[in-house]
Scaffold this active site. Sequence first.
Site, mmCIF file in Angstrom:
data_model
loop_
_atom_site.group_PDB
_atom_site.id
_atom_site.type_symbol
_atom_site.label_atom_id
_atom_site.label_comp_id
_atom_site.label_asym_id
_atom_site.label_seq_id
_atom_site.Cartn_x
_atom_site.Cartn_y
_atom_site.Cartn_z
ATOM 1 N N LYS A 1 35.789 13.770 17.379
ATOM 2 C CA LYS A 1 35.517 13.017 16.281
ATOM 3 C C LYS A 1 36.713 12.210 15.820
ATOM 4 O O LYS A 1 37.637 12.410 15.956
ATOM 5 C CB LYS A 1 34.935 13.983 15.169
ATOM 6 C CG LYS A 1 34.544 13.338 13.851
ATOM 7 C CD LYS A 1 34.981 13.894 12.766
ATOM 8 C CE LYS A 1 36.745 13.599 12.368
ATOM 9 N NZ LYS A 1 36.988 14.080 10.944
ATOM 10 N N ALA B 1 42.638 23.718 28.215
ATOM 11 C CA ALA B 1 41.404 24.391 27.973
ATOM 12 C C ALA B 1 41.613 24.983 26.643
ATOM 13 O O ALA B 1 42.745 25.756 26.238
ATOM 14 C CB ALA B 1 41.183 25.620 28.978
ATOM 15 N N ARG C 1 -2.130 8.488 3.677
ATOM 16 C CA ARG C 1 -2.626 9.167 4.741
ATOM 17 C C ARG C 1 -1.406 9.827 5.624
ATOM 18 O O ARG C 1 -1.344 10.678 6.596
ATOM 19 C CB ARG C 1 -3.495 8.311 5.857
ATOM 20 C CG ARG C 1 -5.033 8.335 5.063
ATOM 21 C CD ARG C 1 -5.796 7.313 6.021
ATOM 22 N NE ARG C 1 -5.394 5.707 5.463
ATOM 23 C CZ ARG C 1 -6.218 4.704 5.812
ATOM 24 N NH1 ARG C 1 -6.986 4.853 6.699
ATOM 25 N NH2 ARG C 1 -5.692 3.497 5.277
ATOM 26 N N GLY D 1 0.916 -1.418 -0.059
ATOM 27 C CA GLY D 1 -0.017 -0.126 0.100
ATOM 28 C C GLY D 1 0.858 1.234 0.023
ATOM 29 O O GLY D 1 1.963 1.243 0.384
HETATM 30 C C1 UD1 Z 1 -7.672 -2.923 6.482
HETATM 31 C C2 UD1 Z 1 -8.669 -3.946 6.343
HETATM 32 C C3 UD1 Z 1 -9.678 -3.510 7.377
HETATM 33 C C4 UD1 Z 1 -8.961 -3.578 8.568
HETATM 34 C C5 UD1 Z 1 -7.692 -2.676 8.521
HETATM 35 C C6 UD1 Z 1 -6.962 -3.007 9.926
HETATM 36 C C7 UD1 Z 1 -8.952 -4.693 3.726
HETATM 37 C C8 UD1 Z 1 -9.794 -4.435 2.811
HETATM 38 N N1 UD1 Z 1 -9.244 -3.882 5.068
HETATM 39 O O1 UD1 Z 1 -8.010 -1.611 5.819
HETATM 40 O O2 UD1 Z 1 -11.089 -4.406 7.454
HETATM 41 O O3 UD1 Z 1 -10.014 -3.224 9.642
HETATM 42 O O4 UD1 Z 1 -6.870 -3.270 7.632
HETATM 43 O O5 UD1 Z 1 -5.899 -2.294 10.018
HETATM 44 O O6 UD1 Z 1 -8.135 -5.551 3.910
HETATM 45 N N2 UD1 Z 1 -1.947 -3.351 1.100
HETATM 46 C C9 UD1 Z 1 -1.258 -4.079 0.099
HETATM 47 N N3 UD1 Z 1 -1.712 -3.794 -1.197
HETATM 48 C C10 UD1 Z 1 -2.930 -3.200 -1.474
HETATM 49 C C11 UD1 Z 1 -3.456 -2.486 -0.496
HETATM 50 C C12 UD1 Z 1 -2.724 -2.442 0.813
HETATM 51 O O7 UD1 Z 1 -0.312 -4.882 0.397
HETATM 52 O O8 UD1 Z 1 -3.170 -3.091 -2.532
HETATM 53 C C13 UD1 Z 1 -1.218 -3.406 2.429
HETATM 54 C C14 UD1 Z 1 -0.720 -2.164 2.810
HETATM 55 O O9 UD1 Z 1 0.521 -1.883 2.761
HETATM 56 C C15 UD1 Z 1 -1.175 -2.260 4.544
HETATM 57 C C16 UD1 Z 1 -2.103 -3.362 4.535
HETATM 58 O O10 UD1 Z 1 -2.163 -4.098 3.248
HETATM 59 O O11 UD1 Z 1 0.166 -2.882 5.161
HETATM 60 C C17 UD1 Z 1 -3.415 -2.825 4.848
HETATM 61 O O12 UD1 Z 1 -3.905 -1.716 3.936
HETATM 62 P P1 UD1 Z 1 -4.426 -0.450 4.355
HETATM 63 O O13 UD1 Z 1 -4.755 0.377 3.074
HETATM 64 O O14 UD1 Z 1 -3.936 0.121 5.548
HETATM 65 O O15 UD1 Z 1 -5.998 -0.854 4.655
HETATM 66 P P2 UD1 Z 1 -7.103 -0.568 5.794
HETATM 67 O O16 UD1 Z 1 -7.900 0.480 5.270
HETATM 68 O O17 UD1 Z 1 -6.314 -0.105 6.747
HETATM 69 MG MG MG Z 2 -4.282 0.050 7.573
#
Ligand code: UD1
Ligand code: MG
Length: 477
Positions: free
Chosen positions: A354, A383, A16, A12
């Site tokens: 250093k 000093a 945010r 991901g």
């Molecule tokens: C996700 C869960 C949600 C849960 C929350 C807990 C899903 C759809 N939702 O939401 O139910 O309550 O985590 O923290 O799974 N990632 C990938 N590939 C992608 C998208 C995300 O590897 O295409 C990874 C991100 O890097 C991250 C993790 O998956 O480490 C979760 O992704 P994030 O976008 O944070 O999901 P949330 O909206 O937090």
């Molecule tokens: Mg998350």
Amino acid sequence: MQPLAVIVLAAGQGTRMKSSTPKVLHRLAGLPLIHHVLETARSLEPEHLMVVVRHDRDTVAASVLEAAPSAVLIDQDDTPGTGRAVEQAVEALPADFTGDVVVVSADVPFLDDDDLLALLELHRSDEADATLLSAILEDPTGYGRVIRSSGRVQKIVEHKDASADERDVAEINSGTYVFTVEALRKHLPFVTAANAQNEKYLTDVVGLLTINRGHVSAKPVAEAWRVEGINDRVQLAAAARRLNDTIVTHWQREGVSILDPQTTWIDRDVSLAADVEILPGTQLKGATVVETGAIVGPDTTLVDTEVGAGAVVKRTDATLAVIGAGASVGPFAFLRPGTILGADGKIGTFVETKNSTIGEGSKVPHLSYVGDTEVGVGANIGAGTITANYDGVNKHRTVVGSHVRTGSHNVFVAPVRIGDGAYTGAGTVVRKDVPAGSLAITVAPQRTMSGWVEAKRPGTDAAKAAADAAATSETAS
Ligand code: UD1
Ligand code: MG
């Protein structure tokens, strides 16, 4: 025992976070978020440890391999969503793999080894198709909600897709699951991106399992904070505070006095001995080690620094330094990388060092810069001494022997050597080697012009003071 695969989701973007650093590489107690998760993942000793990457792929991959050299990297394609991420990882498993698959998110750093193991055991004893770690949160905003009917898990609804009633549910999906590989192989191909985020949600597998009479269970974690995800910097700071509290408490229980836990920050890989005393405003970072009886602080930052037993380090900033047993550092000292201070030595007030070794019992007490220098044992640097180590092109070394006494306000123009037991006078500019046992002085004779103030600065307070002094000495004689 069933074979086990662990998939860590780290593809991901971390939008945010609003950062040029990938979210999973933001640090918590000195370690990238993903290292915390990889450590927990490795505690299960899986046959396959897979990490799904995409955004900032190479940077994230390098960090992953640093913490888990055996991890297999899976490159997520253009289809977004946790469902797609897991689908690709599962496709990369050997075709004859028949075991369980644990899925964890790289942004949930506090997940406990024991919680994860308990989840796996529950999954196996229940013979479930999927088992998820849930949590009851006071404020479940943003998380996927666990929707139950007559107590049984039916589906997970993401916050953005949830109805008002569903949003009232306080049980959330932590993003930590165990699936049988069959459940994933069978259902992931049917997960679509028809939702508010146009992503393939892994969480949709739960609903599909229910429809197909599969067995899903969810187990709320005892300490809900352990499964909180880090999505923005507010959560990151809160997580850092929380982790720091547990680290501080741990060391207090191990016999370390920490006067002010609120202003003391200790990284995860720091090591402290019993009877160490940490004073307010102190940050101990990286692989810093402090031995017994040492007093560190107040207002001190040590990065990858070793502090020997009984040393006192006050108002100091040190990186990659070694401070010997019984040594004294500060207040207001700046120890840069490669500083090695021997036992019972001293680096005092307003001193910068250093890449220098200062031998046992040797002292640099005041207002000095010591760089690229070697000082023997029992020496005293006057000093206001400067090692002029840089000629504008190259750095050169200064070698000061044992039991040397240098005068105040010296300049050592490197490369230069001062032999054992030698002395230098105040204000000496040492350009040539000083043999052992010699005294070196820079002779710049003092001229005194008597009566200069009365002649050149008449009427000033100085002239009056001079006149008074003259009158007093006349009366006395
Ligand atoms: C996700 C869960 C949600 C849960 C929350 C807990 C899903 C759809 N939702 O939401 O139910 O309550 O985590 O923290 O799974 N990632 C990938 N590939 C992608 C998208 C995300 O590897 O295409 C990874 C991100 O890097 C991250 C993790 O998956 O480490 C979760 O992704 P994030 O976008 O944070 O999901 P949330 O909206 O937090
Ligand atoms: Mg998350």
